[in-house]
Design an enzyme around this catalytic site. Structure first.
Site, PDB file in Angstrom:
ATOM      1  CG  ASP A  94      -0.265   0.382   2.470  1.00  0.00           C
ATOM      2  OD1 ASP A  94       0.711  -0.286   2.832  1.00  0.00           O
ATOM      3  OD2 ASP A  94      -0.689   1.376   3.079  1.00  0.00           O
ATOM      4  CG  ASP A  97       4.388  -0.819   4.114  1.00  0.00           C
ATOM      5  OD1 ASP A  97       3.915  -0.290   3.087  1.00  0.00           O
ATOM      6  OD2 ASP A  97       3.669  -1.272   5.016  1.00  0.00           O
ATOM      7  CD  GLU A 477       5.247   5.331   3.652  1.00  0.00           C
ATOM      8  OE1 GLU A 477       5.086   5.893   4.747  1.00  0.00           O
ATOM      9  OE2 GLU A 477       5.336   4.095   3.518  1.00  0.00           O
TER      10      GLU A 477
END
Ligand SMILES: *[C@@H]1O[C@H](CO)[C@@H](O)[C@H](O)[C@H]1NC(C)=O
Ligand SMILES: *[C@@H]1O[C@H](CO)[C@@H](O)[C@H](O)[C@H]1NC(C)=O
Length: 496
Positions: A94, A97, A477
């Site tokens: 998602d 990670d 991110e």
């Protein structure tokens, strides 16, 4: 460099309200004034849309197809599900990670499907978008192993977040998490129902058989979610439910009503309309405005009993429009909707997508606009504001920076993303282990070796500043749901 320290450092969270990072603004060069970045020509939205979709290919888990365009990635997590003799390969990582979190993954699929339903663009782009949807729905179908069993997470989040490894090398436990009748998780089950219902509409013309399979599973999942009610907590502290599950139940029922027209769903919605209330954000946690927007269109089509949803949807628009006398969400000095300092662009893009769709609903139904206290907004005014958000993200901002990787020349170079920051397994075949990844790549001052084209990061802070630091997960991110909502926003600009 103990793992414990890293564990804390990298406890990457999209958790609302966490991760305040005071003080990072010191000693930065002064910002350029926003007027110097003013640029009235428009961006290449077709390119931005293609790239936003392409990003999802780089997030794929499982066995990659021969037409995979993001070639620095390779097959990964091919044993997912084996612990219980199941095939749970596929789906999406998602964010930066290597965990598959089913709840936000489903939300991503719902948004992508909504974009595909509302806006037709170029044929090839629409096909690529459908492939992106299907990569998610195929996984949700596999994960729904019985009417009352749904696997909602693959991979131990804590172990994963303490390592910095490519998905292709990943060796942390692929623990399986599921919800069932004795340990329910209504948010996750209902969001999966929403995703499959929305996707069933998207595939209705292009693949009717698939569409009908999706619909069957969607109905079953909403039954499960509603009959066995309990808040979903398995993915906490990474994804915790703050808004409860009533939003997901309304959202899923709205999609199923839109997909089927069956009165049972309309009855469910009207008899539970007390759950609905005005909100000022749209997110993987809080979907009230999504349901309210869908139901506003139904209201205009003659379902007068849905008036409460229309009025709640209008309150959302009033809460985010600058100049509204009931504005709740402020913009940065450079004009960006700013909900909170933790992956803020997720809220910007999701609000923007809703504003575009809401504006379209007003126009389509010849509604002159909405009243927000003393202020009035027409459909074109709402749309124009939504466009400023897309343009900000693509570069019209005080830093003249595109927050989409690979768009323009000035974009984030140090994504907080494991796969992007470690050389491709095709260039460097030796394994990069958990702590080697930390010392050699996470801590490296160099740009990421793999340009994750299309990735949209968490974005600038409340002063329009972006530091491009890999460790700064709140701002650096990318996530699938930021991109999915951006797809719905930029597609709106192309379709009209
Ligand atoms: C304005 O935006 C366009 C489209 O991205 C770009 O090509 C052009 O260089 C920009 N002009 C200025 C003055 O920033
Ligand atoms: C909106 O107005 C146009 C032009 O007058 C008309 O053709 C159309 O049917 C109207 N749509 C609705 C939903 O009332």
């Amino acid at each position: 460099m103990t793992m414990v320290v890293y564990g804390v450092l990298m406890l990457w969270c999209a958790i609302v309200g966490l991760a305040m990072r005071p003080g990072v603004m010191e000693d930065q060069t002064p910002l350029r004034s926003s007027s110097s970045a003013a640029n009235s020509s428009s961006y290449d939205y077709a390119d931005a849309l293609e790239k936003a979709i392409l990003f999802l290919e780089g997030q794929r888990s499982g066995q990659l197809p021969s037409n995979q365009r993001v070639t620095w990635r390779a097959d990964s997590a091919l044993s997912d599900g084996k612990l219980q003799n199941l095939d749970l390969t596929g789906g999406y990582y998602d964010a930066g990670d290597n965990v598959k979190f089913g709840w936000p993954m489903s939300f991503t699929v719902t948004l992508l499907s909504w974009a595909n339903i509302e806006y037709q663009t170029q044929k090839q782009t629409d096909q690529n978008l459908q492939s992106a949807i299907r990569w998610g729905t195929d996984f949700i179908l596999k994960a729904h192993t019985s009417p009352t069993t749904l696997f909602t997470q693959i991979g131990d989040g804590n172990a994963d977040h303490q390592c910095w490894e490519r998905p292709e090398d990943m060796d942390t436990p692929r623990t399986l998490y599921k919800i069932d009748s004795s340990s329910p998780g209504t948010e996750a089950a209902a969001e999966s129902a929403a995703a499959l219902a929305a996707a069933s509409i998207a595939f209705k013309k292009t693949d009717p058989a698939y569409s009908s399979t999706l619909l069957t599973h969607s109905k079953s999942l909403l039954d499960f979610a509603d009959k066995y009610r309990g808040s979903y907590s398995l993915s906490c502290p990474f994804y915790c439910s703050y808004s409860g599950y009533q939003d997901e139940l309304l959202w899923a029922a709205s999609w199923l009503y839109k997909a089927t027209g069956e009165s049972q769903y309309l009855n469910y919605i009207t008899s539970n309309q007390g759950w609905s209330h005005a909100v000022n954000e749209f997110s993987w946690d809080n979907k009230f405005i999504g349901a309210q927007t869908i139901l506003t269109q139904e209201f205009y089509e003659g379902k007068n009993e849905l008036g409460k949803f229309k009025s709640d949807a209008e309150s959302f628009v009033c809460a985010v429009m600058p100049g509204s006398s009931s504005q709740q969400i402020k913009t940065t000095p450079g004009g960006l909707l700013y909900t909170r300092d933790s992956s803020n662009l997720q809220y910007t893009t999701s609000s923007t997508m809703v504003l575009f769709i809401f504006s379209k609903i007003l126009s389509r139904n010849n509604v002159s606009g909405i009243q927000c206290g003393f202020s009035h907004f027409t459909a074109p005014q709402i749309r124009d504001f939504a466009k400023t958000q897309v343009d900000y993200i693509l570069g019209k901002n005080p830093m003249s920076m595109s927050y989409m990787v690979g768009f323009g020349s000035n974009y984030p170079k140090k994504l907080h993303h494991r796969g992007s920051s470690i050389p491709s397994i095709k260039d460097q075949q030796g394994k990069v282990g958990c702590s080697d990844g930390m010392s050699n790549y996470y801590n490296s001052p160099n740009p990421n070796p793999n340009t994750h084209v299309g990735a949209i990061v968490g974005g600038p802070d409340s002063n329009d500043h972006f530091g491009d630091e890999r460790s700064d997960y709140s701002h650096s991110e990318p996530t699938t749901y930021i991109n999915a909502a951006f797809v719905g926003s930029v597609a709106a600009l192309l379709a009209e």
